[in-house]
Motif scaffolding. Sequence first.
Motif, mmCIF file in Angstrom:
data_model
loop_
_atom_site.group_PDB
_atom_site.id
_atom_site.type_symbol
_atom_site.label_atom_id
_atom_site.label_comp_id
_atom_site.label_asym_id
_atom_site.label_seq_id
_atom_site.Cartn_x
_atom_site.Cartn_y
_atom_site.Cartn_z
ATOM 1 N N ASP A 130 0.807 -1.226 0.000
ATOM 2 C CA ASP A 130 0.000 0.000 0.000
ATOM 3 C C ASP A 130 0.836 1.270 0.000
ATOM 4 O O ASP A 130 0.704 2.137 -0.859
ATOM 5 N N ILE A 131 1.687 1.359 1.010
ATOM 6 C CA ILE A 131 2.382 2.629 1.237
ATOM 7 C C ILE A 131 3.242 3.020 0.042
ATOM 8 O O ILE A 131 3.256 4.183 -0.374
ATOM 9 N N ILE A 132 3.942 2.055 -0.511
ATOM 10 C CA ILE A 132 4.850 2.398 -1.601
ATOM 11 C C ILE A 132 4.098 3.010 -2.783
ATOM 12 O O ILE A 132 4.527 4.023 -3.351
ATOM 13 N N SER A 133 2.936 2.453 -3.104
ATOM 14 C CA SER A 133 2.225 3.013 -4.255
ATOM 15 C C SER A 133 1.703 4.416 -3.925
ATOM 16 O O SER A 133 1.705 5.302 -4.786
ATOM 17 N N LEU A 134 1.278 4.606 -2.681
ATOM 18 C CA LEU A 134 0.818 5.948 -2.291
ATOM 19 C C LEU A 134 1.976 6.936 -2.336
ATOM 20 O O LEU A 134 1.848 8.060 -2.826
ATOM 21 N N PHE A 135 3.106 6.472 -1.813
ATOM 22 C CA PHE A 135 4.314 7.301 -1.781
ATOM 23 C C PHE A 135 4.704 7.712 -3.195
ATOM 24 O O PHE A 135 4.951 8.892 -3.473
ATOM 25 N N THR A 136 4.720 6.739 -4.096
ATOM 26 C CA THR A 136 5.090 7.035 -5.473
ATOM 27 C C THR A 136 4.114 8.036 -6.090
ATOM 28 O O THR A 136 4.524 8.971 -6.778
ATOM 29 N N ALA A 137 2.832 7.849 -5.796
ATOM 30 C CA ALA A 137 1.843 8.759 -6.378
ATOM 31 C C ALA A 137 2.000 10.169 -5.818
ATOM 32 O O ALA A 137 2.012 11.144 -6.570
#
Lengths: 517, 589
Positions: free
Chosen positions: B204-211
Amino acid sequence: TCSSSSTPNFSVPSAEKVDGFPRRSMRRARQRRSHSSSQFRYQSSQVELTPLPLLKDAPVAELHDLFCKKLQQCCVLFDFLDCVADLKGKEIKRAALNELVESVATSRGVLIEPLYPEAIKMISVNIFRTLPPSENPEFDPEEDEPTLEASWPHLQLVYEFFLRFLESPDFQPSMAKRYVDQKFVLQLLELFDSEDPREREYLKTILHRVYGKLLGLRAYIRKQINNIFLRFIYETEHFNGVAELLEILGSIINGFALPLKAEHKQFLVRVLIPLHTAKSLSIFHAQLAYCVVQFMEKDATVTEYIIRGLLKYWPKTCTQKEVMFLGEIEEILDVIEPSQFIRVQEPLFKQIAACISSPHFQVAERALYFWNNEYILSLIEENCQVILPLVFATLYRVSKEHWNQTIVSLIYNVLKTFMEMNSKLFDDLTASYKVEKQKELKRDRERADLWRGLEEHQDRRMQMLTEAARNQRNLQERGERGDPPSPSSPQTSHSDQPELKPSGASSSSSGGGESAT
Amino acid sequence: MAGADGDDSLYPIAVLIDELRNEDVQLRLNSIKKLSTIALALGVERTRTELLPFLTDTIYDEDEVLLALAEQLGNFTMLVGGPEYVHCLLPPLESLATVEETVVRDKAVESLRKISQEHSPVDLEVHFEPLVKRLASGDWFTSRTSACGLFSVCYPRVSSTVKAEIRQHFRTLCSDDTPMVRRAAASKLGEFAKVLELDYVKSDIISLFTALASDEQDSVRLLAVEACVSIATLLPQEDLESLVMPTLRQAAEDKSWRVRYMVADKFSELQKAVGPEITKNDLVPAFQNLLKDCEAEVRAAAANKVKEFCENLPEDNREQIIMTHILPCVKELVSDTNQHVKSALASVIMGLSTILGKDNTIEHLLPLFLAQLKDECPEVRLNIISNLDCVNEVIGIRQLSQSLLPAIVELAEDAKWRVRLAIIEYMPLLAGQLGVEFFDEKLNTLCMAWLIDHVYAIREAATCNLMKLVEKFGAEWAQNTIVPKVLGMANDPNYLHRMTTLFCINALSEACGQDITTKQMLPVVLKMSNDQVANVRFNVAKSLQKIGPVLDSNALQTEVKPVLEKLATDTDMDVKYFAQEAISVLVLA
């Protein structure tokens, strides 16, 4: 953290803080400088420009092709901080831009579909950039000279071209909307933060045209302006283009359809009114007040929201802002409907009375000037029964004790007006003034008594509670010695104890809690 | 407890609520600040059933009052009857968390975070988590912004189904329509990542972070950089390259200087979070770029990190990295066009000498220090001087003074008094290390020249400096080199200089001892009691008071006493005052 991290600034060097002197001279030196645009670095290699044939000499068949080439040529960026760098290239671009401006402005049939993406690309490449950090971290738009954009000689022509492009009779919104999209508009809006007033002036006219011609973007533009304002109000307190955006909004509001949509009312209540809290209000107050009055003229039912909103955000310490608020109130009262006036007169005149008793004579004077306004005077006269009791005590008291003679004589005039309006009420109030005063004093005494009682009660209670807690703890310790406590119950009674002291100690000075432990 | 509530009937709630509703904001504010007193008077039961509903209903008020209310409610657990009932506080705090004013909202969130800890796991799911959900799906951005700060406090203590919901809500807010909410979510991303299970961090976090790190607004992107530190710390080393580094690389080259500034500002934390290998391969070139950034703010932020960055480099090839990659950039920064950049560098550059050792310092760093010591900007010079001691430790004072002394001597006459002051403060240290001879030869004149500086602070510091020198070199040295010069100034036409003599005597008498004080200083002081300028005369009185304890009783009685008695009848009232004071302190009356 949002606000502090989004505008990183240099701290004031410690040596200057104490010295005091070098600061000003450095600021002055800075003012003469102009911004470099960060974008320059991002161009991989410098292209050598060669002059193209003039547009006016081109055969009709080649005109569009040449126009397109010139647009591409103008995508090359130059370093303007180094004023002698590539002078030849700069001149070629300047000439090309001039020709483009002239051509779009005067000849018909130039703007054909394939040119749209090229034109918008050229505009984007030139104007869209991250604005550089302010040279002066404490830039005060009222005091300091703004830092000017160094690449203005080219930038101005690009803006001019954009404007002529939008205003051209050949301009087709249906073709443009594919390129002037939401992303484009968002970047355009961010540029309003430019410190250079010349740039903001162009942006204002351009955005106005975009709003007028590209209907599909209207809601989006309004929403993004909302976001900019909200950020300005609640996060950064810094945005250079507030006045310009408000000016555009002023004419947008003018065009709102009736009845007002919920979105627009929300904009008024949650954005325009809170904008009054900004520290830099004086820079955009005229435009803001205009917007507010526009709303009222559209739909009188918003009057109450506006007045109550202004009263909520009434300045407490800044008298300069107070004068501005009073000015805005007068503008509002000038166009208020009598039925609306009745709904707000009570809180409003309590505030006006407070202003009259301000020791700052400009505030008192500005408030007293309301009585020179014939329309306002007629409203007051109609509602004298309500208003006079609200302001009488203040007028009476201030007339006796204000330090400024102008204020005293203005108040006498106001009192005289009231006397003429309703001499019976006036006499009654004069007679009861002393009695009211006594009553007020009595209320104050009662309040003091109440609080004394409450605090004594609190002290007693705290003592009791601490004692109870101590007994409980003793009891528990005795129990625990035989029986080890179970760790699985996080909310059993011993978690109460540490709570006791903070809640008591925070509000009372009772030392009971401490001495017991 | 029920028995203790006995006298509550004395205070009908209406009276108390009237106080909270007083027309005068100041009185209302006072009442709210004593809300705990009111609650105590009402007892827990009526606080829950009457006071809190009232507070919830009258949320529309001045922001100042609301702020006080939001703060009070965070400490209210006991007043509503303890953790069992703490959820009663949620309704008013929920309303407060939705108001416009940021300070109020933040305070409400802070209080909510505080009382969340006092909820039992069951209450957390029944009462607290639904509140977070309501806030997260509120219409206006304010409630959604507040929700962002509450996810991480309830997540660890709820069931896995509720956890899944919370994650979903957080995801939604990260892609919210308004940038304010995205900023709030981005600023809480790191905190939220810390309470998540590692698998969810990766998914979850990584995709949010990337976005968030590629958001259209730079104000959002720069907050993702902050989160990057926490996220990188949580992930195992082998995942960093694929999950974090692409985004970090992109941030370091962001087109907005604000984002690059943030990267520079967080560089040490990032460096620690990603570990030595990635530092060597990725961060070193990134750091070089930041030091060469086109925006001065970014360069200054990076320059500030030079020492920390070098310190934290992996030891095995630290020196090589610094010498070949960092030092060349540092050399360029020494002659940067922006004074803030140079000044930031000057505040840390001296720290490099400890890392690079003696030889490198002498060969590579000293020239840079010298250049900065001669910089046109006083801030830069000052920063260098104030950090001389770390170089001193590495190369020794003799080496330091040989190379830097000419520059230091120049600075002793700097136009900025603050720079001169900084230099003076180094004199005792230099003197101690260099020894008497060297000092007499090179620095003594300087020290004496400061005594007649036109800035009082410098004269004062110079006086104090003399005292420290005498403590180091002894009374005999003082008698030969300093005292004659100081006493000579007693005949100066400028009364300020004559007073400096007195100030020096005040400072030196103790260190010089009775003999010098009585034989050489006292006569001069006594003679100055006839000075035309009253300021000099009352300073004579003050000096006599000061040096009195060093003198023997004979001198006091026969020489000091008559002079003070005469001064006590002076026409000037200040002279009289100080003379009388001296007489009484020295017990001469």
